[in-house]
Scaffold this motif. Structure first.
Motif, PDB file in Angstrom:
ATOM      1  N   UNK A 256       0.815  -1.217   0.000  1.00 51.59           N
ATOM      2  CA  UNK A 256       0.000   0.000   0.000  1.00 51.59           C
ATOM      3  C   UNK A 256       0.851   1.272   0.000  1.00 51.59           C
ATOM      4  N   UNK A 257       2.149   1.100  -0.075  1.00 52.52           N
ATOM      5  CA  UNK A 257       3.095   2.228  -0.099  1.00 52.52           C
ATOM      6  C   UNK A 257       2.967   3.129   1.120  1.00 52.52           C
ATOM      7  N   UNK A 258       2.907   2.486   2.282  1.00 50.53           N
ATOM      8  CA  UNK A 258       2.891   3.223   3.542  1.00 50.53           C
ATOM      9  C   UNK A 258       4.092   2.770   4.371  1.00 50.53           C
ATOM     10  N   UNK A 259       4.321   3.409   5.484  1.00 54.32           N
ATOM     11  CA  UNK A 259       5.470   3.118   6.331  1.00 54.32           C
ATOM     12  C   UNK A 259       5.513   1.629   6.683  1.00 54.32           C
ATOM     13  N   UNK A 260       6.667   1.026   6.475  1.00 59.76           N
ATOM     14  CA  UNK A 260       6.802  -0.421   6.643  1.00 59.76           C
ATOM     15  C   UNK A 260       6.682  -0.883   8.091  1.00 59.76           C
ATOM     16  N   UNK A 261       6.680   0.020   9.053  1.00 59.93           N
ATOM     17  CA  UNK A 261       6.526  -0.393  10.450  1.00 59.93           C
ATOM     18  C   UNK A 261       5.065  -0.637  10.819  1.00 59.93           C
ATOM     19  N   UNK A 262       4.153  -0.290   9.919  1.00 58.90           N
ATOM     20  CA  UNK A 262       2.730  -0.410  10.216  1.00 58.90           C
ATOM     21  C   UNK A 262       2.233  -1.839  10.011  1.00 58.90           C
ATOM     22  N   UNK A 263       1.352  -2.249  10.880  1.00 60.87           N
ATOM     23  CA  UNK A 263       0.668  -3.530  10.733  1.00 60.87           C
ATOM     24  C   UNK A 263      -0.429  -3.373   9.682  1.00 60.87           C
ATOM     25  N   UNK A 264      -0.959  -4.480   9.209  1.00 60.53           N
ATOM     26  CA  UNK A 264      -1.944  -4.456   8.129  1.00 60.53           C
ATOM     27  C   UNK A 264      -3.111  -3.518   8.400  1.00 60.53           C
TER      28      UNK A 264
END
Length: 91
Positions: free
Chosen positions: A41-49
């Motif tokens: 989703x091209x968001x910060x990779x530290x985020x959970x689904x």
């Protein structure tokens, strides 16, 4: 859902429409816990689904998604297209 979601969800950065649509999208597509969606989703990779979906939905709204009776369907289609494109590339 992730425990951090309550922190994210209470953040004023997310509009009420984003919160509602993201929750509906998570439910309708039965998105599971994990971390693999962030890069997709091209968001910060530290985020959970679940967190990634909230950020992505807010971005869709910021980019002009109209909140109407078809908004959820539009989001579902866009999400599925992203997943399908990613799956096709991986194959």
């Amino acid at each position: 859902m992730n425990n951090n979601l309550s922190r994210l969800n209470s953040c004023t950065w997310f509009s009420n429409n984003a919160k509602s649509l993201a929750y509906q999208l998570l439910s309708s597509l039965q998105i599971q816990q994990g971390t693999q969606l962030a890069s997709l989703l091209s968001v910060d990779s530290i985020l959970h689904n679940d967190e990634a979906v909230y950020v992505w939905v807010q971005r869709q709204l910021d980019d002009g998604l109209i909140v109407d009776d078809h908004a959820l369907s539009t989001l579902e289609t866009a999400f599925i297209e992203l997943v399908t494109a990613h799956t096709d590339q991986a194959a």
